[in-house]
Scaffold this motif. Structure first.
Motif, PDB file in Angstrom:
ATOM      1  N   GLY A 141       2.685  -8.590   5.422  1.00  0.00           N
ATOM      2  CA  GLY A 141       4.074  -8.158   5.544  1.00  0.00           C
ATOM      3  C   GLY A 141       4.293  -6.665   5.409  1.00  0.00           C
ATOM      4  O   GLY A 141       5.374  -6.206   5.044  1.00  0.00           O
ATOM      5  N   VAL A 142       3.266  -5.884   5.713  1.00  0.00           N
ATOM      6  CA  VAL A 142       3.405  -4.427   5.637  1.00  0.00           C
ATOM      7  C   VAL A 142       4.185  -3.926   6.846  1.00  0.00           C
ATOM      8  O   VAL A 142       3.998  -4.425   7.953  1.00  0.00           O
ATOM      9  N   ASN A 143       5.069  -2.938   6.640  1.00  0.00           N
ATOM     10  CA  ASN A 143       5.671  -2.253   7.781  1.00  0.00           C
ATOM     11  C   ASN A 143       4.644  -1.235   8.273  1.00  0.00           C
ATOM     12  O   ASN A 143       4.531  -0.129   7.754  1.00  0.00           O
ATOM     13  N   LEU A 144       3.886  -1.672   9.258  1.00  0.00           N
ATOM     14  CA  LEU A 144       2.696  -0.915   9.650  1.00  0.00           C
ATOM     15  C   LEU A 144       3.048   0.452  10.231  1.00  0.00           C
ATOM     16  O   LEU A 144       2.391   1.455   9.931  1.00  0.00           O
ATOM     17  N   PRO A 193       0.811  -1.232   0.000  1.00  0.00           N
ATOM     18  CA  PRO A 193       0.000   0.000   0.000  1.00  0.00           C
ATOM     19  C   PRO A 193       0.840   1.277   0.000  1.00  0.00           C
ATOM     20  O   PRO A 193       0.373   2.311  -0.508  1.00  0.00           O
ATOM     21  N   MET A 194       2.069   1.210   0.527  1.00  0.00           N
ATOM     22  CA  MET A 194       2.927   2.416   0.537  1.00  0.00           C
ATOM     23  C   MET A 194       3.062   3.040  -0.848  1.00  0.00           C
ATOM     24  O   MET A 194       3.196   4.244  -0.993  1.00  0.00           O
ATOM     25  N   ARG A 195       3.037   2.187  -1.871  1.00  0.00           N
ATOM     26  CA  ARG A 195       3.260   2.678  -3.237  1.00  0.00           C
ATOM     27  C   ARG A 195       2.131   3.585  -3.722  1.00  0.00           C
ATOM     28  O   ARG A 195       2.289   4.306  -4.697  1.00  0.00           O
ATOM     29  N   THR A 210       4.102   2.795   7.480  1.00  0.00           N
ATOM     30  CA  THR A 210       2.946   3.115   6.627  1.00  0.00           C
ATOM     31  C   THR A 210       2.017   4.112   7.317  1.00  0.00           C
ATOM     32  O   THR A 210       1.585   5.103   6.720  1.00  0.00           O
ATOM     33  N   VAL A 211       1.734   3.863   8.577  1.00  0.00           N
ATOM     34  CA  VAL A 211       0.849   4.769   9.334  1.00  0.00           C
ATOM     35  C   VAL A 211       1.487   6.154   9.457  1.00  0.00           C
ATOM     36  O   VAL A 211       0.822   7.180   9.291  1.00  0.00           O
ATOM     37  N   GLN A 212       2.780   6.184   9.719  1.00  0.00           N
ATOM     38  CA  GLN A 212       3.452   7.496   9.831  1.00  0.00           C
ATOM     39  C   GLN A 212       3.406   8.246   8.505  1.00  0.00           C
ATOM     40  O   GLN A 212       3.262   9.474   8.475  1.00  0.00           O
TER      41      GLN A 212
END
Ligand code: DX5
Ligand code: ZN
Length: 227
Positions: A97-100, A75-77, A103-105
């Protein structure tokens, strides 16, 4: 228990796309608190739906927040693209496997509200270390990918656990449910602690129209919502 009146987030996935503008206007006039936009990539979930173009098209005519539910890999993309298109909040799944934290930051750095989403089999403990950083937690009450599925009642205990964790955090964090929400199932989700209801088929597929369906949902929850 939820700290405010229950909010409705109609999911446009179930709308008639040939008349999307009209359908969305009806939902907003009937008091939609926000609109829920389901983004699917055919990888994270088996289905493919819509992208930033739809958010961009809705933005100038919709005067309630647009909430984007990202059922996509990496989703970062796509966060920047949805933010630029006019999304008000971006919801990312904890699975896959998302770096949550990163991503939230990033969502918050874009000036948007950040939400995390849990699939039915994902335990509430998966968000223990991120809860205080988010504006919203979305509990999937079906497996994501399609509208019109049956509400999974075993998710109710998890909704209750997350509600208690939110209360302990003393922060203003919304608790939303998504999937199979109608006038039959919504009261149990609200009783368990949800304060935002996503609903697609029960609103846009209602034989008696969008406004009646939304009233039915609200009325079903009234007896158990604190005034
Ligand atoms: C499912 C989506 C939901 C969907 C809900 O993957 O995340 O938002 O639109 O649809 P209903 O209300 O029909 O279950
Ligand atoms: Zn959704």
């Amino acid at each position: 228990m939820a700290d405010s009146i229950v909010k409705l987030a109609p999911s446009i996935l179930a709308a008639d796309f040939l008349h999307l503008g009209d359908q969305v206007s009806q939902a907003v006039q009937a008091g939609a608190d926000r609109l829920h936009v389901d983004v699917m990539d055919g990888h994270f979930v088996p289905n493919i739906s819509m992208g930033p173009l739809v958010v961009k098209a809705l933005r100038p005519v919709v005067h309630v927040p647009l909430e984007v539910h990202l059922m996509i890999e990496q989703p970062m993309r796509y966060l920047d693209a949805f933010a630029e298109a006019g999304a008000d909040s971006l919801l990312v799944h904890v699975e896959g496997g998302v770096n949550l934290h990163r991503t939230v930051q990033h969502i918050k750095a874009l000036g948007k509200k950040a939400g995390v989403v849990l699939n039915p089999a994902t335990p509430s403990s998966a968000i223990d270390e991120i809860l205080c950083d988010v504006d919203l937690v979305l509990v999937m009450t079906v497996n994501p990918g399609f509208g019109g599925q049956k509400f999974i009642a075993s998710t109710l205990d998890k909704i209750g656990r997350i509600r208690r964790a939110i209360e302990q955090s003393k922060r203003t964090i919304e608790l939303e449910v998504d999937g199979g929400i109608d006038a039959e199932t919504a009261p149990s989700a609200v009783a368990a602690g949800a304060n935002v209801l996503v609903s697609g088929s029960a609103i846009f597929g209602a034989a008696d129209g969008i406004a009646s369906a939304m009233n039915r949902l609200r009325n079903a929850c009234l007896p158990i919502v604190p005034s």
